[in-house]
Each structure stands twice: as structure tokens, then as C-alpha cells.
Design an enzyme around this catalytic site. Structure first.
Site, PDB file in Angstrom:
ATOM      1  N   ASN A  73       0.822  -1.214   0.000  1.00  0.00           N
ATOM      2  CA  ASN A  73       0.000   0.000   0.000  1.00  0.00           C
ATOM      3  C   ASN A  73       0.851   1.258   0.000  1.00  0.00           C
ATOM      4  O   ASN A  73       0.545   2.241  -0.696  1.00  0.00           O
ATOM      5  CB  ASN A  73      -0.932  -0.005   1.216  1.00  0.00           C
ATOM      6  N   GLU A 132      -5.192  -7.769   5.269  1.00  0.00           N
ATOM      7  CA  GLU A 132      -4.485  -8.806   4.509  1.00  0.00           C
ATOM      8  C   GLU A 132      -4.632 -10.183   5.130  1.00  0.00           C
ATOM      9  O   GLU A 132      -3.888 -11.107   4.793  1.00  0.00           O
ATOM     10  CB  GLU A 132      -3.002  -8.445   4.408  1.00  0.00           C
TER      11      GLU A 132
END
Length: 342
Positions: A210, A245
Site C-alpha cells: 500500500n 491482509e
């Protein structure tokens, strides 16, 4: 009309896929006074799909007989071995004809890969009013399934979400599996009880994805990982995204070694996959045996301990909590004895 309204009202109160299949069978049987009603769903991966009779009710039955999705479908008919069922499903149109029985087929809605047909055997061909009633029941079931998908599935990946985990855990891992004999009578197979394994899967260094590539690429990575999960694990394995995640798998297999091989096969697929921009990613996976009387929280906590061990010892690996305890690498921190019931 009153009976139809009562059946529809009962169906709208159901919040479980098994209960919906059972309610569908019961509603159609009561509305048509059918000799037999059965729900046949398509299960399995593309190219190896089979028919599984999920629920049925005969003349002598007061309640539908259910079959778990955990059932091994290897001895069930292949998709093309029931061409009438297949054609009804693919065309989306009901079929009625007279053979040895008055048999009618209606296409059945379902989540991706698990549509099917409703088979109705009656003394005489269904009347137009009965057909309309059946279609009304199917419309309600379709709407209910849509609501379940909305509430139970992760919007990004389509996997099951955290909200649906507890019910699935108890139902899939604690309740015994039933199979149907050819004559429709349910029995418990006289074999060893099935074993279940719960794994927590965590993408290594996902925050860097990210930070370095942006959240759009991060979301694409999560979507690809979920697609790899669906193509690696079996159709009846329960696949969840818990958030961020972190993913969870509820797996049925005979031994710890078999579970390790299944999870490591998925780890390897991710490690060798080329992700857009990111290129290479790895997973740390921890898993544990689901124990008699287990709870979802306890099982996830044990699997998390194995994940933390994997991350602290090189990442990109699969670790079993029970194996780590046997090897003396982790202490046995079983909290089951500390639970108080009141």
C-alpha cells in the site's frame, strides 16, 4: 392463497443456506402435495462439476433430509450425466413432461457455481396455479440468497466475511456429516469422524504494498489472492477474508500432513505468481486442529500463534501449532480448562 402466503412468510425469516434449501423443499411439497421434491445443486470446480442432492422429501417424510456440502461428491453423477437437469439449469426455463411419473424441473438460483434444479414428482401434471406458486417460492429464495450474499460476503473479494464465520465454524466443524443412500434414506457413514483444520493466512509485508504502490494496487493484490484461493482449495472448503491482509480457511481432511500439503500448495502458488507491479508476494500461514468442543475464538487464537511464529522465523512458510508444540518450539498454552460456563 393463504397457504402460499404462509410458506413465503416462513421463507423470508430464514437466514441460512441449508435452512433455505430445506424450507424450499418443504414449501413446494406442501403446495403441490408432491410425491417427492428434491434440490439438486451443482458442486465442484469447472470441468469436474457434479450433482449433489442437498435436500429432499418423500411421501413418507415429514421433514426434508439434508446433505452437508462437506460430503464427498466423487460418487455423485457428473454434470452431463443428468442432461435434463443440466439443460434446465443452463436455459433457466422449467421443464415438465410425462414419463413413468409426472416429473417437473425448475431452475434453482444459487451462489456462483452452486446453482441447480428443483425436481418435483407429482401424481398428475402440476396445474398452472401450482406452477405459479412454485415460481413464487423460487423468487423468494432467490431474493433471500441475494440478501445472504450481501451480508455474508466481503465486498472486494467475494469470500465469506468475518460475520459469517462463527455459524459456519460450528455447523461445518462440529455437526456430523450425513450422506444420502440411493433410496433417499439418510445414514451416518461408519467411518472415522471427519477432521477439520483452521488456518490463518497473512500476506507478508502488505503494508509496504500500500505504501509503495497505493491502495488500488493493494486491493488488486487482495482480489488476486482470493481468486488463487478459490482455484486452489476445494469447492466446499470455507474461505474467508477477515479484513486487511488476513484470510482464514476451514479445511476438512484426514491428517495433519494432508492439511499441511494443502496449505503449502497454496503458499507456493502465491509465491510463484507474478502480481501487477508488485511482482512477488509471500504468505505466512499458521494452522491448527479443530478440537472437540472447540470455539471459533480459541481456534483462531491458536492458528494466530503459529502465524506469528512463521513471521518471526523467516516468513513465506506454513506452520502447524500442534507440530510446533510437539517439537518444543512453542509452549502448550491451552486455555480450554480456564473457560467458565455460567
Amino acid at each position: 392463497m393463504t397457504q402460499l402466503l404462509e410458506q413465503l412468510a416462513a421463507l423470508t425469516g430464514l437466514r441460512d443456506r441449508d435452512a433455505l434449501d430445506a424450507g424450499l423443499v418443504a414449501a413446494v411439497a406442501d403446495l403441490t402435495r408432491a410425491r417427492r421434491v428434491a434440490v439438486h445443486r451443482v458442486v465442484g470446480d469447472e470441468g469436474a462439476q457434479r450433482w449433489l442432492t442437498r435436500a429432499q422429501r418423500g411421501e413418507a417424510s415429514s421433514a426434508p433430509v439434508m446433505v452437508s456440502l462437506w460430503t464427498d461428491s466423487g460418487d455423485q453423477p457428473a454434470l452431463d450425466e443428468q442432461p435434463a437437469w443440466r439443460d434446465c439449469l443452463l436455459t433457466g426455463r422449467p421443464r415438465t413432461w410425462r414419463a413413468s411419473d409426472n416429473l417437473s424441473l425448475f431452475p434453482l438460483p444459487g451462489q456462483v457455481g452452486q446453482g441447480g434444479v428443483v425436481e418435483v414428482v407429482t401424481e398428475r401434471a402440476p396445474t398452472p396455479a401450482q406452477v405459479r406458486s412454485i415460481n413464487a417460492v423460487l423468487a423468494v429464495v432467490r431474493n433471500q440468497l441475494g440478501l445472504l450474499d450481501y451480508s455474508e460476503r466481503d465486498t472486494l473479494t467475494g469470500l465469506l466475511n468475518r460475520k459469517s464465520f462463527d455459524d459456519s465454524f460450528y455447523k461445518a466443524a462440529i455437526q456430523p456429516v450425513q450422506d444420502l443412500l440411493p433410496d433417499g434414506q439418510a445414514e451416518r457413514r461408519q467411518t472415522a469422524p471427519p477432521r477439520y483444520w483452521l488456518a490463518v493466512l497473512d500476506i507478508d509485508h502488505f503494508k509496504q504494498v500500500n505504501d509503495n504502490f497505493g491502495h488500488v494496487i493493494g486491493d488488486e493484490v487482495l482480489l488476486i489472492v482470493s481468486q488463487l484461493m478459490c482455484s486452489t482449495f476445494r469447492y466446499y472448503d470455507q474461505l474467508y477474508r477477515f479484513g486487511g491482509e488476513e484470510f482464514v480457511v476451514l479445511l476438512r481432511c484426514a491428517t495433519e500432513e494432508d492439511a499441511f500439503l494443502a496449505f503449502d500448495r497454496f503458499r507456493s502458488r502465491v509465491a510463484t505468481h507474478s502480481f501487477p507491479q508488485v511482482q512477488r508476494l509471500t504468505l505466512s500461514i499458521g494452522f491448527t486442529d479443530v478440537r472437540p468442543g472447540d470455539t471459533p475464538v480459541a481456534a483462531v487464537e491458536r492458528a494466530d500463534r503459529a502465524v506469528y511464529f512463521a513471521k518471526n522465523h523467516g516468513r513465506d512458510q506454513v506452520r502447524c501449532l500442534e507440530a510446533l508444540i510437539r517439537q518444543g518450539q512453542l509452549a502448550d498454552d491451552d486455555k480450554a480448562s480456564d473457560v467458565e460456563f455460567f
